[in-house]
Design a protein around this motif. Sequence first.
Motif, PDB file in Angstrom:
ATOM      1  N   VAL A 248       0.854  -1.176   0.000  1.00  0.00           N
ATOM      2  CA  VAL A 248       0.000   0.000   0.000  1.00  0.00           C
ATOM      3  C   VAL A 248       0.893   1.230   0.000  1.00  0.00           C
ATOM      4  CG1 VAL A 248      -0.174   0.026   2.530  1.00  0.00           C
ATOM      5  CG2 VAL A 248      -1.939   1.149   1.170  1.00  0.00           C
ATOM      6  N   ALA A 249       0.489   2.264  -0.694  1.00  0.00           N
ATOM      7  CA  ALA A 249       1.289   3.489  -0.751  1.00  0.00           C
ATOM      8  C   ALA A 249       1.369   4.128   0.628  1.00  0.00           C
ATOM      9  CB  ALA A 249       0.671   4.466  -1.740  1.00  0.00           C
ATOM     10  N   ALA A 250       2.591   4.435   1.060  1.00  0.00           N
ATOM     11  CA  ALA A 250       2.803   5.077   2.358  1.00  0.00           C
ATOM     12  C   ALA A 250       2.516   6.563   2.214  1.00  0.00           C
ATOM     13  CB  ALA A 250       4.228   4.837   2.847  1.00  0.00           C
ATOM     14  N   THR A 251       1.252   6.932   2.391  1.00  0.00           N
ATOM     15  CA  THR A 251       0.845   8.312   2.142  1.00  0.00           C
ATOM     16  C   THR A 251      -0.144   8.789   3.194  1.00  0.00           C
ATOM     17  OG1 THR A 251      -0.977   7.588   0.723  1.00  0.00           O
ATOM     18  CG2 THR A 251       1.115   8.094  -0.363  1.00  0.00           C
ATOM     19  N   THR A 252      -0.159  10.087   3.379  1.00  0.00           N
ATOM     20  CA  THR A 252      -1.231  10.756   4.113  1.00  0.00           C
ATOM     21  C   THR A 252      -1.641  11.956   3.283  1.00  0.00           C
ATOM     22  OG1 THR A 252       0.338  12.118   5.369  1.00  0.00           O
ATOM     23  CG2 THR A 252      -0.369  10.052   6.382  1.00  0.00           C
ATOM     24  N   PRO A 261       3.564   9.418   7.339  1.00  0.00           N
ATOM     25  CA  PRO A 261       3.977   8.011   7.364  1.00  0.00           C
ATOM     26  C   PRO A 261       5.250   7.826   8.181  1.00  0.00           C
ATOM     27  CG  PRO A 261       3.337   8.654   5.148  1.00  0.00           C
ATOM     28  CD  PRO A 261       3.365   9.911   5.959  1.00  0.00           C
ATOM     29  N   GLY A 262       5.296   6.740   8.945  1.00  0.00           N
ATOM     30  CA  GLY A 262       6.446   6.442   9.790  1.00  0.00           C
ATOM     31  C   GLY A 262       6.286   6.878  11.229  1.00  0.00           C
ATOM     32  N   GLU A 263       5.325   7.774  11.499  1.00  0.00           N
ATOM     33  CA  GLU A 263       5.079   8.176  12.885  1.00  0.00           C
ATOM     34  C   GLU A 263       4.459   7.037  13.672  1.00  0.00           C
ATOM     35  OE1 GLU A 263       3.803  12.202  14.177  1.00  0.00           O
ATOM     36  OE2 GLU A 263       3.075  12.346  12.103  1.00  0.00           O
ATOM     37  N   HIS A 283      -0.508   4.433   6.228  1.00  0.00           N
ATOM     38  CA  HIS A 283      -1.384   5.151   5.305  1.00  0.00           C
ATOM     39  C   HIS A 283      -2.539   5.750   6.093  1.00  0.00           C
ATOM     40  CE1 HIS A 283      -3.764   5.939   1.650  1.00  0.00           C
ATOM     41  NE2 HIS A 283      -4.798   5.540   2.374  1.00  0.00           N
ATOM     42  N   ALA A 284      -2.962   6.947   5.695  1.00  0.00           N
ATOM     43  CA  ALA A 284      -4.131   7.564   6.319  1.00  0.00           C
ATOM     44  C   ALA A 284      -4.841   8.426   5.295  1.00  0.00           C
ATOM     45  CB  ALA A 284      -3.724   8.408   7.535  1.00  0.00           C
ATOM     46  N   ASP A 285      -6.164   8.311   5.260  1.00  0.00           N
ATOM     47  CA  ASP A 285      -6.990   9.216   4.478  1.00  0.00           C
ATOM     48  C   ASP A 285      -8.263   9.477   5.271  1.00  0.00           C
ATOM     49  OD1 ASP A 285      -8.840   7.074   3.936  1.00  0.00           O
ATOM     50  OD2 ASP A 285      -7.606   6.441   2.243  1.00  0.00           O
ATOM     51  N   SER A 286      -9.267  10.043   4.647  1.00  0.00           N
ATOM     52  CA  SER A 286     -10.457  10.443   5.393  1.00  0.00           C
ATOM     53  C   SER A 286     -11.284   9.261   5.884  1.00  0.00           C
ATOM     54  CB  SER A 286     -11.346  11.345   4.525  1.00  0.00           C
ATOM     55  OG  SER A 286     -11.835  10.625   3.398  1.00  0.00           O
ATOM     56  N   GLN A 287     -11.081   8.070   5.318  1.00  0.00           N
ATOM     57  CA  GLN A 287     -11.918   6.925   5.667  1.00  0.00           C
ATOM     58  C   GLN A 287     -11.153   5.734   6.232  1.00  0.00           C
ATOM     59  OE1 GLN A 287     -15.181   7.204   5.664  1.00  0.00           O
ATOM     60  NE2 GLN A 287     -14.978   9.279   4.862  1.00  0.00           N
ATOM     61  N   ARG A 288      -9.829   5.752   6.200  1.00  0.00           N
ATOM     62  CA  ARG A 288      -9.059   4.581   6.610  1.00  0.00           C
ATOM     63  C   ARG A 288      -7.730   5.004   7.205  1.00  0.00           C
ATOM     64  NH1 ARG A 288      -8.484  -0.906   3.913  1.00  0.00           N
ATOM     65  NH2 ARG A 288     -10.120  -0.153   2.516  1.00  0.00           N
ATOM     66  N   ILE A 289      -7.282   4.239   8.189  1.00  0.00           N
ATOM     67  CA  ILE A 289      -5.921   4.397   8.699  1.00  0.00           C
ATOM     68  C   ILE A 289      -5.319   3.006   8.856  1.00  0.00           C
ATOM     69  CG2 ILE A 289      -6.643   4.462  11.144  1.00  0.00           C
ATOM     70  CD1 ILE A 289      -4.336   6.598  11.463  1.00  0.00           C
ATOM     71  N   ILE A 290      -4.054   2.862   8.432  1.00  0.00           N
ATOM     72  CA  ILE A 290      -3.376   1.571   8.463  1.00  0.00           C
ATOM     73  C   ILE A 290      -2.123   1.700   9.319  1.00  0.00           C
ATOM     74  CG2 ILE A 290      -2.336  -0.292   7.119  1.00  0.00           C
ATOM     75  CD1 ILE A 290      -3.875   0.763   4.684  1.00  0.00           C
ATOM     76  N   VAL A 312      -7.579   8.954  16.800  1.00  0.00           N
ATOM     77  CA  VAL A 312      -6.177   8.751  16.465  1.00  0.00           C
ATOM     78  C   VAL A 312      -5.355   9.808  17.197  1.00  0.00           C
ATOM     79  CG1 VAL A 312      -4.487   8.488  14.621  1.00  0.00           C
ATOM     80  CG2 VAL A 312      -6.897   8.000  14.170  1.00  0.00           C
ATOM     81  N   ARG A 313      -4.253   9.353  17.814  1.00  0.00           N
ATOM     82  CA  ARG A 313      -3.354  10.289  18.503  1.00  0.00           C
ATOM     83  C   ARG A 313      -1.914   9.804  18.301  1.00  0.00           C
ATOM     84  NH1 ARG A 313      -4.685   8.292  24.738  1.00  0.00           N
ATOM     85  NH2 ARG A 313      -3.273   6.477  24.714  1.00  0.00           N
ATOM     86  N   ARG A 314      -0.982  10.692  18.492  1.00  0.00           N
ATOM     87  CA  ARG A 314       0.423  10.290  18.479  1.00  0.00           C
ATOM     88  C   ARG A 314       0.690   9.447  19.707  1.00  0.00           C
ATOM     89  NH1 ARG A 314       0.265  15.075  15.698  1.00  0.00           N
ATOM     90  NH2 ARG A 314       1.439  14.973  13.723  1.00  0.00           N
ATOM     91  N   ALA A 315       1.440   8.361  19.509  1.00  0.00           N
ATOM     92  CA  ALA A 315       1.646   7.410  20.610  1.00  0.00           C
ATOM     93  C   ALA A 315       2.669   7.994  21.588  1.00  0.00           C
ATOM     94  CB  ALA A 315       2.146   6.074  20.056  1.00  0.00           C
TER      95      ALA A 315
END
Length: 315
Positions: A248-252, A261-263, A283-290, A312-315
Amino acid sequence: MADARSIILHEYPTSPYAEKIRLALRLKNLAYSRVEIPVIMPRPDLMPLTGGYRRTPVMQIGADVFCDTAIILRELEARYPMPALKLPGHEGLAQMVAGWTDGRWFQSSVAVIFGEMGDKVPEAFRKDREALSGRPFDVDAMKAVAPMMRDQWRARLMLLEERLQGGQGAGAGIYLVGMKPGLVDIHAYMNVWFMHQNVPDFVAKCFETADLTKAWFERLQEFEGQTPETITSKDALEIGLNSAPRLVAATTRNEPQEFAPGENVAVAPDDYGQVWVEGELVHADSQRIILQRTSPEAETVHVHFPRAGFLVRRA
């Protein structure tokens, strides 16, 4: 035998949310395998795949793990688009309806069912559901409100009857949006199925003034689909261990919190079962986070969550 290409559904027979997915699989006539998980925790072979997420069901395809019915339905539609469930008129509306069926209507279902049979519920189940919901499992309180919740439940059922009465032309009374079953029907079906399984006499009474809804429900029950293969939780875990996640494309894109990506981030439901699952954002978009997660038991997996209904929050 199930392998890395198989749909694997982790579920138990009495779960109303699992029934949503079972219905979708029947409507699409898809072959799948199932793992019957315990109704209550612990679930030691599932946790390495999900990172701790504890709601039911979970879908697994190889080393990709999908948490929550919203993302499971989205993935099934993307991978297996025919026959379609995201039909014209269902776009966006289906998830709006899900917010209602999974929220207020489901709460009234729970109050009616456990007000009726709460005394028979084992103590271990009560404690588990208290941990899941973060609230006391108060049978006396549910008994007290059950008559009012029956009123609420019937009122919500009758909204389906109004929708079916308002269908257009030859499709009137067939399905909730048009002449074919789709995502809106799957979401609306859940509470009727759940109540029919547990308090069938009450549902039959409600159906006396909801002829179209009764016929709609019976029509959906008639879809048979394929008989699933049952595998063990250890089989499923081994499949995850010996598979690689789908590329999957590593994109936000346009992230309100500016995730990249990578956070390392953490994801949890916004209502109940709020266990924070941590991992590396892929990956993150308006409907999914991986999230990408690693563990000795499953090695590398991608865990997929929907955005609506999840924090979703920073760990």
